[in-house]
Design a protein around this motif. Structure first.
Motif, PDB file in Angstrom:
ATOM      1  N   ARG A 238     -57.138   2.371  83.142  1.00  0.00           N
ATOM      2  CA  ARG A 238     -58.561   2.137  83.529  1.00  0.00           C
ATOM      3  C   ARG A 238     -59.285   1.857  82.372  1.00  0.00           C
ATOM      4  O   ARG A 238     -59.156   2.297  81.260  1.00  0.00           O
ATOM      5  CB  ARG A 238     -59.223   3.568  84.513  1.00  0.00           C
ATOM      6  CG  ARG A 238     -58.962   4.517  83.801  1.00  0.00           C
ATOM      7  CD  ARG A 238     -58.176   5.407  84.240  1.00  0.00           C
ATOM      8  NE  ARG A 238     -58.157   6.730  83.668  1.00  0.00           N
ATOM      9  CZ  ARG A 238     -57.144   7.646  83.395  1.00  0.00           C
ATOM     10  NH1 ARG A 238     -56.007   7.194  83.688  1.00  0.00           N
ATOM     11  NH2 ARG A 238     -57.214   8.935  82.972  1.00  0.00           N
ATOM     12  N   PHE A 239     -60.361   0.959  82.539  1.00  0.00           N
ATOM     13  CA  PHE A 239     -61.220   0.597  81.729  1.00  0.00           C
ATOM     14  C   PHE A 239     -62.728   1.485  81.954  1.00  0.00           C
ATOM     15  O   PHE A 239     -63.316   1.243  82.868  1.00  0.00           O
ATOM     16  CB  PHE A 239     -61.464  -0.886  81.718  1.00  0.00           C
ATOM     17  CG  PHE A 239     -60.136  -1.806  81.022  1.00  0.00           C
ATOM     18  CD1 PHE A 239     -60.507  -2.510  79.905  1.00  0.00           C
ATOM     19  CD2 PHE A 239     -59.365  -1.518  81.872  1.00  0.00           C
ATOM     20  CE1 PHE A 239     -59.336  -2.984  79.526  1.00  0.00           C
ATOM     21  CE2 PHE A 239     -58.093  -2.413  81.466  1.00  0.00           C
ATOM     22  CZ  PHE A 239     -58.231  -3.220  80.347  1.00  0.00           C
ATOM     23  N   GLN A 240     -63.121   2.065  80.867  1.00  0.00           N
ATOM     24  CA  GLN A 240     -64.378   2.897  81.166  1.00  0.00           C
ATOM     25  C   GLN A 240     -65.523   2.094  81.468  1.00  0.00           C
ATOM     26  O   GLN A 240     -65.942   1.201  80.665  1.00  0.00           O
ATOM     27  CB  GLN A 240     -64.576   3.554  79.596  1.00  0.00           C
ATOM     28  CG  GLN A 240     -65.794   4.495  79.774  1.00  0.00           C
ATOM     29  CD  GLN A 240     -66.054   5.371  78.440  1.00  0.00           C
ATOM     30  OE1 GLN A 240     -65.810   4.874  77.622  1.00  0.00           O
ATOM     31  NE2 GLN A 240     -66.958   6.339  78.422  1.00  0.00           N
ATOM     32  N   GLY A 241     -66.072   2.168  82.727  1.00  0.00           N
ATOM     33  CA  GLY A 241     -67.424   1.489  83.093  1.00  0.00           C
ATOM     34  C   GLY A 241     -66.977   0.191  83.477  1.00  0.00           C
ATOM     35  O   GLY A 241     -67.990  -0.389  84.024  1.00  0.00           O
ATOM     36  N   HIS A 242     -65.760  -0.296  83.674  1.00  0.00           N
ATOM     37  CA  HIS A 242     -65.533  -1.611  84.083  1.00  0.00           C
ATOM     38  C   HIS A 242     -64.406  -1.725  85.162  1.00  0.00           C
ATOM     39  O   HIS A 242     -63.710  -0.562  85.357  1.00  0.00           O
ATOM     40  CB  HIS A 242     -64.755  -2.509  83.081  1.00  0.00           C
ATOM     41  CG  HIS A 242     -65.870  -2.498  81.860  1.00  0.00           C
ATOM     42  ND1 HIS A 242     -66.295  -1.801  80.915  1.00  0.00           N
ATOM     43  CD2 HIS A 242     -66.521  -3.856  81.279  1.00  0.00           C
ATOM     44  CE1 HIS A 242     -67.199  -2.127  79.892  1.00  0.00           C
ATOM     45  NE2 HIS A 242     -67.465  -3.046  80.289  1.00  0.00           N
ATOM     46  N   THR A 243     -64.494  -2.678  86.106  1.00  0.00           N
ATOM     47  CA  THR A 243     -63.368  -2.815  87.110  1.00  0.00           C
ATOM     48  C   THR A 243     -62.471  -3.906  86.435  1.00  0.00           C
ATOM     49  O   THR A 243     -62.657  -4.521  85.509  1.00  0.00           O
ATOM     50  CB  THR A 243     -63.814  -3.285  88.511  1.00  0.00           C
ATOM     51  OG1 THR A 243     -64.713  -4.298  88.205  1.00  0.00           O
ATOM     52  CG2 THR A 243     -64.897  -2.147  88.810  1.00  0.00           C
ATOM     53  N   MET A 244     -61.144  -3.992  87.074  1.00  0.00           N
ATOM     54  CA  MET A 244     -60.153  -4.673  86.901  1.00  0.00           C
ATOM     55  C   MET A 244     -59.899  -5.922  88.027  1.00  0.00           C
ATOM     56  O   MET A 244     -59.835  -5.492  89.176  1.00  0.00           O
ATOM     57  CB  MET A 244     -58.900  -4.396  86.474  1.00  0.00           C
ATOM     58  CG  MET A 244     -58.772  -3.306  85.165  1.00  0.00           C
ATOM     59  SD  MET A 244     -57.252  -2.375  85.014  1.00  0.00           S
ATOM     60  CE  MET A 244     -57.780  -0.826  86.160  1.00  0.00           C
ATOM     61  N   PRO A 279     -73.688  -2.303  79.567  1.00  0.00           N
ATOM     62  CA  PRO A 279     -74.328  -2.382  78.293  1.00  0.00           C
ATOM     63  C   PRO A 279     -73.672  -2.453  76.951  1.00  0.00           C
ATOM     64  O   PRO A 279     -72.407  -2.066  76.951  1.00  0.00           O
ATOM     65  CB  PRO A 279     -75.379  -1.146  78.536  1.00  0.00           C
ATOM     66  CG  PRO A 279     -75.341  -0.880  79.830  1.00  0.00           C
ATOM     67  CD  PRO A 279     -74.014  -1.572  80.384  1.00  0.00           C
ATOM     68  N   ALA A 280     -74.194  -2.940  75.945  1.00  0.00           N
ATOM     69  CA  ALA A 280     -73.252  -3.138  74.800  1.00  0.00           C
ATOM     70  C   ALA A 280     -72.984  -1.895  73.958  1.00  0.00           C
ATOM     71  O   ALA A 280     -73.841  -1.524  73.260  1.00  0.00           O
ATOM     72  CB  ALA A 280     -73.775  -4.185  73.772  1.00  0.00           C
ATOM     73  N   PHE A 281     -71.719  -1.358  74.214  1.00  0.00           N
ATOM     74  CA  PHE A 281     -71.493  -0.320  73.466  1.00  0.00           C
ATOM     75  C   PHE A 281     -69.894  -0.254  73.478  1.00  0.00           C
ATOM     76  O   PHE A 281     -69.350  -1.474  73.714  1.00  0.00           O
ATOM     77  CB  PHE A 281     -71.647   1.105  74.336  1.00  0.00           C
ATOM     78  CG  PHE A 281     -72.881   1.522  74.597  1.00  0.00           C
ATOM     79  CD1 PHE A 281     -73.629   2.191  73.686  1.00  0.00           C
ATOM     80  CD2 PHE A 281     -73.701   1.381  75.876  1.00  0.00           C
ATOM     81  CE1 PHE A 281     -74.998   2.485  73.836  1.00  0.00           C
ATOM     82  CE2 PHE A 281     -74.780   1.654  75.837  1.00  0.00           C
ATOM     83  CZ  PHE A 281     -75.493   2.260  74.939  1.00  0.00           C
ATOM     84  N   ASP A 282     -69.135   0.785  72.948  1.00  0.00           N
ATOM     85  CA  ASP A 282     -67.792   0.825  72.723  1.00  0.00           C
ATOM     86  C   ASP A 282     -67.070   1.621  73.857  1.00  0.00           C
ATOM     87  O   ASP A 282     -67.533   2.538  74.159  1.00  0.00           O
ATOM     88  CB  ASP A 282     -67.392   1.377  71.498  1.00  0.00           C
ATOM     89  CG  ASP A 282     -67.541   0.586  70.189  1.00  0.00           C
ATOM     90  OD1 ASP A 282     -67.784  -0.677  70.363  1.00  0.00           O
ATOM     91  OD2 ASP A 282     -67.364   1.075  69.265  1.00  0.00           O
ATOM     92  N   TYR A 283     -66.250   0.879  74.630  1.00  0.00           N
ATOM     93  CA  TYR A 283     -65.707   1.699  75.929  1.00  0.00           C
ATOM     94  C   TYR A 283     -64.240   2.055  75.690  1.00  0.00           C
ATOM     95  O   TYR A 283     -63.569   1.335  74.586  1.00  0.00           O
ATOM     96  CB  TYR A 283     -65.847   0.944  77.131  1.00  0.00           C
ATOM     97  CG  TYR A 283     -67.388   0.731  77.492  1.00  0.00           C
ATOM     98  CD1 TYR A 283     -67.940   1.267  78.353  1.00  0.00           C
ATOM     99  CD2 TYR A 283     -67.934  -0.493  76.836  1.00  0.00           C
ATOM    100  CE1 TYR A 283     -69.157   1.242  78.791  1.00  0.00           C
ATOM    101  CE2 TYR A 283     -69.518  -0.787  77.311  1.00  0.00           C
ATOM    102  CZ  TYR A 283     -69.882   0.242  78.167  1.00  0.00           C
ATOM    103  OH  TYR A 283     -71.206  -0.039  78.712  1.00  0.00           O
ATOM    104  N   SER A 284     -63.778   3.028  76.287  1.00  0.00           N
ATOM    105  CA  SER A 284     -62.471   3.281  76.222  1.00  0.00           C
ATOM    106  C   SER A 284     -61.475   2.815  77.149  1.00  0.00           C
ATOM    107  O   SER A 284     -61.918   2.579  78.258  1.00  0.00           O
ATOM    108  CB  SER A 284     -62.272   4.982  76.130  1.00  0.00           C
ATOM    109  OG  SER A 284     -62.874   5.438  75.293  1.00  0.00           O
ATOM    110  N   ILE A 285     -60.371   2.124  76.870  1.00  0.00           N
ATOM    111  CA  ILE A 285     -59.145   2.035  77.542  1.00  0.00           C
ATOM    112  C   ILE A 285     -58.274   3.058  77.858  1.00  0.00           C
ATOM    113  O   ILE A 285     -57.825   3.174  76.731  1.00  0.00           O
ATOM    114  CB  ILE A 285     -58.593   0.587  77.172  1.00  0.00           C
ATOM    115  CG1 ILE A 285     -59.623  -0.457  77.042  1.00  0.00           C
ATOM    116  CG2 ILE A 285     -57.395  -0.108  78.183  1.00  0.00           C
ATOM    117  CD1 ILE A 285     -59.115  -1.986  76.145  1.00  0.00           C
ATOM    118  N   VAL A 286     -58.317   3.685  78.798  1.00  0.00           N
ATOM    119  CA  VAL A 286     -57.558   5.007  78.836  1.00  0.00           C
ATOM    120  C   VAL A 286     -56.103   4.731  79.679  1.00  0.00           C
ATOM    121  O   VAL A 286     -56.053   4.236  80.797  1.00  0.00           O
ATOM    122  CB  VAL A 286     -58.435   5.953  79.677  1.00  0.00           C
ATOM    123  CG1 VAL A 286     -57.553   7.290  79.870  1.00  0.00           C
ATOM    124  CG2 VAL A 286     -59.630   6.289  78.877  1.00  0.00           C
TER     125      VAL A 286
END
Length: 554
Positions: A238-244, A279-286
């Motif tokens: 999963r992608f933090q804060g995002h959908t696939m 928003p422009a941050f660094d997100y985690s791909i878990v």
């Protein structure tokens, strides 16, 4: 004929030699002149790696772990010259690349002689009528536990429509479980009749926690190609804060369903689109393990180019042991009937559900103890390699290497036993295969040389009445299928590719200890239209040593 040099280009002289090999191999065989050739030279070595912070002996290709990525376009010819600088035999197989009419190049021991230490072999492949996401891996000696794998992208030809706009970038995520022990130690444990236990960690592109960064620009959309190249474990991503948005599964465009997390079982590959709309941050791909009591996880970084730092909030949790959740997600993945495939016609133009099946094959996995050692089996047979690759024995008519019908096409539910198992089926038949899982663990099955339609899966025991719930309209075509605990999965498959093809568990412990067999797709025809002759550069070993590779067919 156009030629492209890719990844450590070979010299003009070497190019000429390889081109001569191609010409003599495909003489009198129709290969379109406008299909370009891509040349690769790979040197396979041992080297020190630290994927989980512990020094290990890894398998490197051109000094890389994972190995170089192959990028190709539909119908490209791939000329891959592999030098084996290991101290033991080596083979590479091509997960999902179908090898039309050419199982000699499949790169598993049942079809191809290993490359000896200090030797080399040139694979001559064509990604004929294929698009999508694949990978390669070492198929011998539990080498997969040391690396030697890499991604393969096959892009659509120009002017063939793709059902989504071109992404801003195309990223590969090779995810998988990992053991800290060297592959030689793991192999010794298995050869001693013991099991490996639980993996030590997870990797993304050969690295542990936050070892990879993928940079994105705000508002743009990116393609991520995800393959589970691990040994024993289903994974969730999963992608933090995002959908696939799912767009492709193992060479098939899919209906573009949106998921917050996605299960990727052993050997499987998916393509998703992720839009940088947060928003422009660094997100985690878990990435985390599925169906395990202990949950392992790792992550990569989705870095916005104008990032203001680490994204607020905790990491997104994923599913853990929920089987129904995964089953429902698998059923939701559908074929895109209006999208073009590798040719300019809709994927759904072949109405697979209207074709009557000629035969039903039922395959049941089991875990017998044989001669005091843990083994794994299909229909009670635990595969043992012969002294000669089966395809060579078949081609040169060498008796005593294998016996057709050495595995039943239905479960026997008897005690497990060792055999070099080969099942014969007829070329051009259309068959149904039912994978039946009577164990408490998720299984994953792959068939070399083929795509197939996953028409059904459910819990309990399969019966003819189960066909009433098959999806005969838009089931996705793929080359790997999962089977949930105490469940079954059914596929339809046209037998349109002559050869000797490996049917195997993608759990590499199970595969190594016998949960595999060979499907001989048979015809009496000797026409090169149906099957290519043996390549002139083929390595010969075992009882095939000393034979001539001059084409025998006319």
């Amino acid at each position: 004929m156009r030629m492209r040099n890719t990844n450590n280009p070979i010299s003009l002289l070497a190019s000429s030699i390889l081109l001569a090999i191609v010409a003599t191999t495909f003489i009198s065989v129709s290969v379109r002149a406008d299909d370009p050739y891509r040349f690769f030279t790979w040197n396979v070595t041992y080297g020190d790696i630290w994927p989980l912070g512990v020094k290990q002996q890894g398998i490197l290709i051109n000094g890389q772990f994972p190995g170089p990525q192959i990028e190709a376009v539909t119908n490209d010819n791939l000329i891959i010259n592999v030098y084996n600088s290991l101290n033991e035999p080596f083979l590479i197989s091509w997960n999902g690349i179908q090898q039309r009419r050419n199982s000699f190049e499949d790169g598993v021991y049942g079809t191809t002689c290993p490359i000896p230490p200090g030797g080399n072999f040139t694979y001559i492949l064509q990604v004929k009528d294929q698009i999508g996401t694949y990978y390669y891996f070492p198929s011998l000696g539990f080498h997969k536990a040391a690396g030697g794998f890499g991604g393969i992208r096959v892009l659509s030809r120009p002017m063939i429509p793709v059902p989504f706009p071109p992404p801003a970038a195309d990223y590969t995520l090779l995810i998988g479980d990992w053991f800290k022990a060297n592959h030689t130690d793991l192999r010794y444990i298995l050869d001693s009749g013991r099991t490996l236990g639980f993996p030590d960690g997870l990797l993304i592109n050969g690295r542990g926690w936050n070892g990879n960064t993928f940079t994105v620009d705000p508002g743009r959309t990116y393609r991520f190609r995800i393959s589970n190249v691990g040994l024993t474990t289903s994974l969730n991503i999963r992608f933090q804060g995002h959908t696939m948005k799912l767009v492709e599964v193992e060479g098939s465009h899919t209906m573009q369903s949106v998921y917050s997390s996605l299960d990727v079982h052993l050997g499987q590959s998916y393509s998703v689109l992720v839009t940088a709309d947060q928003p422009a941050f660094d997100y985690s791909i878990v990435v985390s393990t599925r169906f395990t009591n202990t949950i392992l996880s790792t992550s990569a970084v989705l870095h916005y180019s104008n990032s203001g730092g680490k994204a607020p909030g905790g990491l997104p949790g994923g599913p853990t042991i929920q089987i129904d959740w995964s089953l429902n997600q698998a059923r939701s993945i559908r074929w895109n009937l209006t999208a073009s495939g590798p040719r300019p016609n809709p994927q759904g133009s072949y109405h697979y559900g209207l074709v009557p099946t000629a035969k039903t094959i039922r395959l049941a996995n089991s875990a017998p103890v044989i001669n005091g050692k843990q083994r794994y089996a299909v229909n009670s047979v635990s595969f043992t390699p012969a002294d000669t690759p089966l395809k060579l024995a078949d081609y040169f008519k060498i008796g005593g290497v294998f016996s057709v019908g050495s595995i039943s096409d239905n479960p026997t539910f008897g005690g497990g036993y060792l055999a070099t198992s080969v099942m014969r089926v007829n070329y051009r038949d259309y068959i149904e295969i039912v994978f039946e899982n009577y164990e408490d663990t998720v299984q994953s099955w792959h068939i070399d040389g083929y795509q197939f339609w996953v028409v059904g899966m459910d819990g309990g025991q399969w019966s003819s009445a189960s066909r009433n719930n098959y999806n005969l309209r838009d089931a996705v075509a793929r080359y790997t299928v999962q089977v949930y605990p105490k469940s079954w999965s059914a596929i339809y498959m046209p037998l349109d590719n002559v050869g000797m093809w490996n049917v195997r568990s993608e759990d590499w412990v199970r595969q190594y200890l016998g949960q595999q067999f060979y499907l001989q797709v048979y015809t009496t025809s000797t026409s090169w239209r149906d099957e290519y002759p043996i390549p002139r550069n083929a390595l010969l070993c075992g009882r095939a040593s000393g034979r001539h590779t001059r084409p025998l067919r006319v």
